[in-house]
Design a protein around this motif. Structure first.
Motif, mmCIF file in Angstrom:
data_model
loop_
_atom_site.group_PDB
_atom_site.id
_atom_site.type_symbol
_atom_site.label_atom_id
_atom_site.label_comp_id
_atom_site.label_asym_id
_atom_site.label_seq_id
_atom_site.Cartn_x
_atom_site.Cartn_y
_atom_site.Cartn_z
ATOM 1 N N LEU A 67 0.825 -1.211 0.000
ATOM 2 C CA LEU A 67 0.000 0.000 0.000
ATOM 3 C C LEU A 67 0.859 1.262 0.000
ATOM 4 O O LEU A 67 0.601 2.204 -0.753
ATOM 5 N N VAL A 96 4.591 15.794 10.465
ATOM 6 C CA VAL A 96 3.576 14.761 10.717
ATOM 7 C C VAL A 96 4.239 13.390 10.625
ATOM 8 O O VAL A 96 4.700 12.989 9.553
ATOM 9 N N THR A 146 0.573 8.669 12.917
ATOM 10 C CA THR A 146 -0.731 8.838 12.267
ATOM 11 C C THR A 146 -1.386 7.478 12.006
ATOM 12 O O THR A 146 -2.564 7.274 12.300
ATOM 13 N N LYS A 190 -8.408 -1.541 -0.309
ATOM 14 C CA LYS A 190 -7.769 -0.331 -0.818
ATOM 15 C C LYS A 190 -6.677 -0.675 -1.836
ATOM 16 O O LYS A 190 -6.566 -0.045 -2.894
ATOM 17 N N GLU A 200 -17.125 3.291 2.684
ATOM 18 C CA GLU A 200 -16.304 4.357 3.269
ATOM 19 C C GLU A 200 -16.682 5.756 2.808
ATOM 20 O O GLU A 200 -16.299 6.736 3.431
ATOM 21 N N GLN A 216 -0.749 20.020 7.970
ATOM 22 C CA GLN A 216 -0.421 18.772 8.679
ATOM 23 C C GLN A 216 -1.658 17.886 8.794
ATOM 24 O O GLN A 216 -1.585 16.668 8.646
ATOM 25 N N ILE A 226 -2.127 16.289 5.465
ATOM 26 C CA ILE A 226 -1.154 15.205 5.243
ATOM 27 C C ILE A 226 -1.582 13.967 6.028
ATOM 28 O O ILE A 226 -1.579 12.831 5.535
ATOM 29 N N SER A 227 -1.982 14.226 7.281
ATOM 30 C CA SER A 227 -2.388 13.129 8.153
ATOM 31 C C SER A 227 -3.628 12.419 7.584
ATOM 32 O O SER A 227 -3.674 11.178 7.502
ATOM 33 N N ALA A 262 -4.742 12.440 4.490
ATOM 34 C CA ALA A 262 -4.434 11.789 3.210
ATOM 35 C C ALA A 262 -3.645 10.492 3.438
ATOM 36 O O ALA A 262 -3.851 9.502 2.739
ATOM 37 N N SER A 263 -2.749 10.520 4.432
ATOM 38 C CA SER A 263 -1.916 9.333 4.699
ATOM 39 C C SER A 263 -2.769 8.146 5.132
ATOM 40 O O SER A 263 -2.581 7.021 4.654
ATOM 41 N N THR A 264 -3.704 8.372 6.046
ATOM 42 C CA THR A 264 -4.539 7.258 6.509
ATOM 43 C C THR A 264 -5.522 6.826 5.418
ATOM 44 O O THR A 264 -5.824 5.649 5.273
ATOM 45 N N TYR A 265 -5.959 7.803 4.628
ATOM 46 C CA TYR A 265 -6.874 7.483 3.533
ATOM 47 C C TYR A 265 -6.159 6.597 2.508
ATOM 48 O O TYR A 265 -6.735 5.647 1.980
ATOM 49 N N ASP A 266 -4.869 6.903 2.271
ATOM 50 C CA ASP A 266 -4.074 6.113 1.323
ATOM 51 C C ASP A 266 -3.948 4.658 1.750
ATOM 52 O O ASP A 266 -3.776 3.772 0.926
ATOM 53 N N LEU A 267 -4.001 4.436 3.070
ATOM 54 C CA LEU A 267 -3.860 3.065 3.562
ATOM 55 C C LEU A 267 -5.210 2.376 3.752
ATOM 56 O O LEU A 267 -5.282 1.259 4.274
ATOM 57 N N GLY A 268 -6.279 3.047 3.349
ATOM 58 C CA GLY A 268 -7.611 2.430 3.376
ATOM 59 C C GLY A 268 -8.301 2.516 4.712
ATOM 60 O O GLY A 268 -9.379 1.950 4.896
ATOM 61 N N VAL A 269 -7.709 3.236 5.682
ATOM 62 C CA VAL A 269 -8.342 3.292 7.002
ATOM 63 C C VAL A 269 -8.848 4.696 7.337
ATOM 64 O O VAL A 269 -9.400 4.914 8.410
ATOM 65 N N GLU A 295 -11.064 8.368 6.357
ATOM 66 C CA GLU A 295 -12.372 8.688 5.791
ATOM 67 C C GLU A 295 -12.226 9.858 4.814
ATOM 68 O O GLU A 295 -11.465 10.803 5.064
#
Lengths: 202, 450
Positions: free
Chosen positions: A98, A164, A169, A193, B188, B386, B389-390, B392-399, B401
């Protein structure tokens, strides 16, 4: 005898720095990886597209310098202890895929920015931070890599973009998801995903 | 298709902005120097100063030797004999034809004493030069202020364009991903997420077009004001940093450097001198005079000490003279007018004494407030970025929203937009402060990127 001892000591002393040079330091690890990736991006045929070959070349460059298992372990935090080795292995693979896939897509937008390398800060024993800045005409984006020394050399275990921390995160998001859906739910969300990204990338 | 698009884009760029290709980078100091040099108000100011200097020279000229030379060549009747013979009738005098006649007179006057008129007019004219120079300085600063506004406007628009393009890229990707997820019936995202993103993109595009338009206007303004095809050398809008003076220091600087203060003070001196000059007009002028006259013609010369021969003579004399014009009532009225003008300037000076410090205080406090607002919004924008970024980062990993990305984007865009506006307003206020203390000069301005 005494002379021979002195010569031997001198030879060993001379050889020690050579050994140190042989294993790249943390800054060299980052610089080597970033430069390789930039070279791949600069020399690709279509500047808007990342081909399968490009992805493979980037993956190869990253694999030697990132400790994905450690990143995954830190991101999962307490959850790591609650899962078995097979689950850890599966999680690490999906996590790595991923990261590579999503960040590969972001790299596709690279348009000639330069990377400036800053200080190497020692955090703890065998742990350092390499500071870099991605610079374009109007913005300077600080990216700090955290590395630890493994038996294979220095490896990245966290990245902080503009302050960050990705691991922090991920940790809070993974914890939230695991609380709601358990480890299997988390794996499903990540796998879905990944499948979606693969489909988008063709 | 893609190639066609590229050709169209390239062609449009060439048509829309041919000037952009030739534009050179220039510093704010250079742009101000060009703008001040070529501004019509500067030329007007120079002309006013030259006029005031001419007036002083005229006054000085009135105190120096003045003269009048008259010369004439004309035909006249030739006459023989003498006027006595002509009157008695026995004369042999007669007209014998036409002859030439040359006459020349020289009258020189050296003023000796004018009862203070020349001195007073001289003081008024000297102060008048100072007034004209102060006005020219004000005009130069107006030209510098206009150039700075155009320069800052360009940087604001250019930076806003960069940021809106950055945000648009993020939203466009988010829209594509959200559409894919909705097609896949993902839990999601909601259809309303897509609507929110598209709504946000519309607003971002609106700002982007506004920034493009603003950039073009600012570039044209810079070209017209400086006379050069230039763009700012900085890549983004940064603080204009002024020296760290206290409010009291800035007010002191205004009192010493502001042209309007000098203009009012010198204007008062000029008007007072004019009052004195008008009072002196009630008295005569005493002067030394010299006269010289010579005439020659083909007529016989009249040799008679009681008769002046206009056609044949040569004489000269030196004496003391006086000229006195009696118009006392009229002069009193002129004195009263001069006094009224002086009072008007005095009132203006009193107003400036009170209002300029207030104006400087207003500029200073607003600038300081805008600095704090900008600093606060800098923090807000950094936190917003920030957050983005935060998310987008979690969204990129599928977790993560999608709505978290939307909220972060909205927060970041609002803070960044506010930051740019506050920074731009701060810089304009800093320039206004410099203008109001009389120090709006290129060397006082140092813009730096963040």
């Amino acid at each position: 005898m005494r002379l021979r001892t002195l010569v031997a000591t001198a030879m060993i002393t001379c050889l020690l720095p050579l050994a140190a040079w042989a294993a790249p330091g943390p800054k060299e690890v980052i610089q080597g990886t970033v430069d390789t990736i930039i070279n791949i991006l600069k020399t690709r045929e279509n500047p808007d597209v990342l081909t399968a070959e490009n992805r493979q070349a980037i993956r190869k460059a990253v694999e030697g310098s990132f400790d994905f298992r450690e990143m995954a372990r830190r991101s999962l935090s307490k959850g790591w202890k609650k899962i078995n080795n097979a689950q850890r292995e599966a999680f690490t693979v999906v996590f790595r895929d991923l990261l590579e896939r999503s960040y590969g897509n972001r790299l596709a937008g690279f348009s000639g920015e330069t990377v400036e390398y800053g200080e190497v800060k020692v955090k703890k024993k065998n742990r350092v931070s390499v500071e870099t800045d991605i610079v374009d005409a109007k913005r300077r984006t600080p990216i700090h890599y955290s590395l630890h020394e493994t038996k294979d050399g220095w490896r990245v275990y966290n990245i902080a973009i503009e302050g960050v921390s990705l691991v922090s995160t991920y940790r809070s998001s993974f914890r939230k998801t695991m609380k709601k859906k358990g480890f299997d739910g988390l794996m499903k969300a990540m796998t879905d995903k990944l499948e979606r990204l693969k489909k988008e990338d063709g | 298709m893609k190639r066609l698009t590229w050709i169209l884009v390239l062609g449009a760029s060439l048509v829309i902005s041919p000037a952009a290709w030739a534009a050179e980078k220039a510093s704010l100091a250079q742009c101000i120097a060009w703008a001040v040099e070529r501004s019509p108000v500067t030329e007007e100011g120079n002309a006013d100063v030259a006029k005031a200097k001419g007036l002083l020279a005229e006054v000085r000229g009135h105190g120096l030797l003045q003269g009048e030379l008259f010369g004439m060549v004309a035909p006249t009747a030739r006459a023989k004999g003498s006027p006595t013979q002509a009157l008695t009738g026995f004369s042999s005098s007669r007209w014998t034809g036409v002859t030439d006649w040359e006459i020349g007179t020289l009258e020189v006057i050296q003023p000796l004493y004018t009862f203070g008129k020349l001195d007073a007019y001289g003081r008024a004219a000297t102060a008048g030069i100072e007034v004209a120079e102060a006005r020219r300085e004000s005009k130069r600063m107006s030209a510098a202020q206009m150039a700075t506004e155009a320069y800052q406007g360009y940087l604001l628009a250019d930076t806003a364009l960069y940021i809106t393009q950055d945000i648009d890229d993020i939203i466009t990707k988010a829209i594509r991903q959200t559409e894919n997820m909705l097609e896949d019936d993902s839990d999601e995202v909601l259809p309303t997420d897509l609507m929110k993103l598209k709504n946000a993109r519309g607003l971002v595009l609106k700002n982007q077009y506004e920034a493009k338009h603003g950039k073009q206007i600012a570039a044209s303004a810079l070209r017209v004001l400086t006379g050069h095809e230039v763009v700012p050398e900085e890549s983004q809008l940064g603080y204009i940093d002024l020296p760290a003076h206290s409010l009291e220091d800035w007010i002191s600087i205004a009192r010493s450097d502001r042209p309007e203060y000098r203009e009012a003070a010198q204007g008062l001196i000029a008007k007072q001198a004019l009052v004195e000059a008008k009072q002196a007009e009630a008295y005569p002028d005493i002067f030394m005079i010299g006269l010289l006259s010579a005439a020659h013609s083909g007529r016989d010369r009249i040799v008679d000490p009681f008769i002046r021969d206009d056609f044949n003579h040569f004489y000269g004399t030196i004496g003391i003279g006086m000229r006195w014009k009696f118009d006392l009532a009229l002069n009193d009225a002129k004195v009263a007018q001069a006094r009224a003008e002086k009072e008007a300037v005095a009132a203006k000076k009193r107003y400036a004494d009170e209002m300029i410090p207030l104006q400087v205080e207003k500029d200073y406090r607003e600038m300081m407030s805008l600095r704090m607002q900008t600093d606060a919004l800098n923090e807000a924008a950094r936190a917003g970025r920030q957050w983005l970024i935060s998310a987008a980062s979690t969204y990129d990993l599928g977790v993560g929203e999608a709505r978290e990305i939307f909220e972060a984007l909205a927060g970041y865009a609002a803070a960044e937009g506010g930051r740019l506006k506050a920074l731009h307003a701060h810089n304009l206020k800093a320039v206004e402060l410099l203008q109001h203390v009389g120090r709006l000069r290129a060397e006082m301005l140092a813009s730096k990127g963040e």
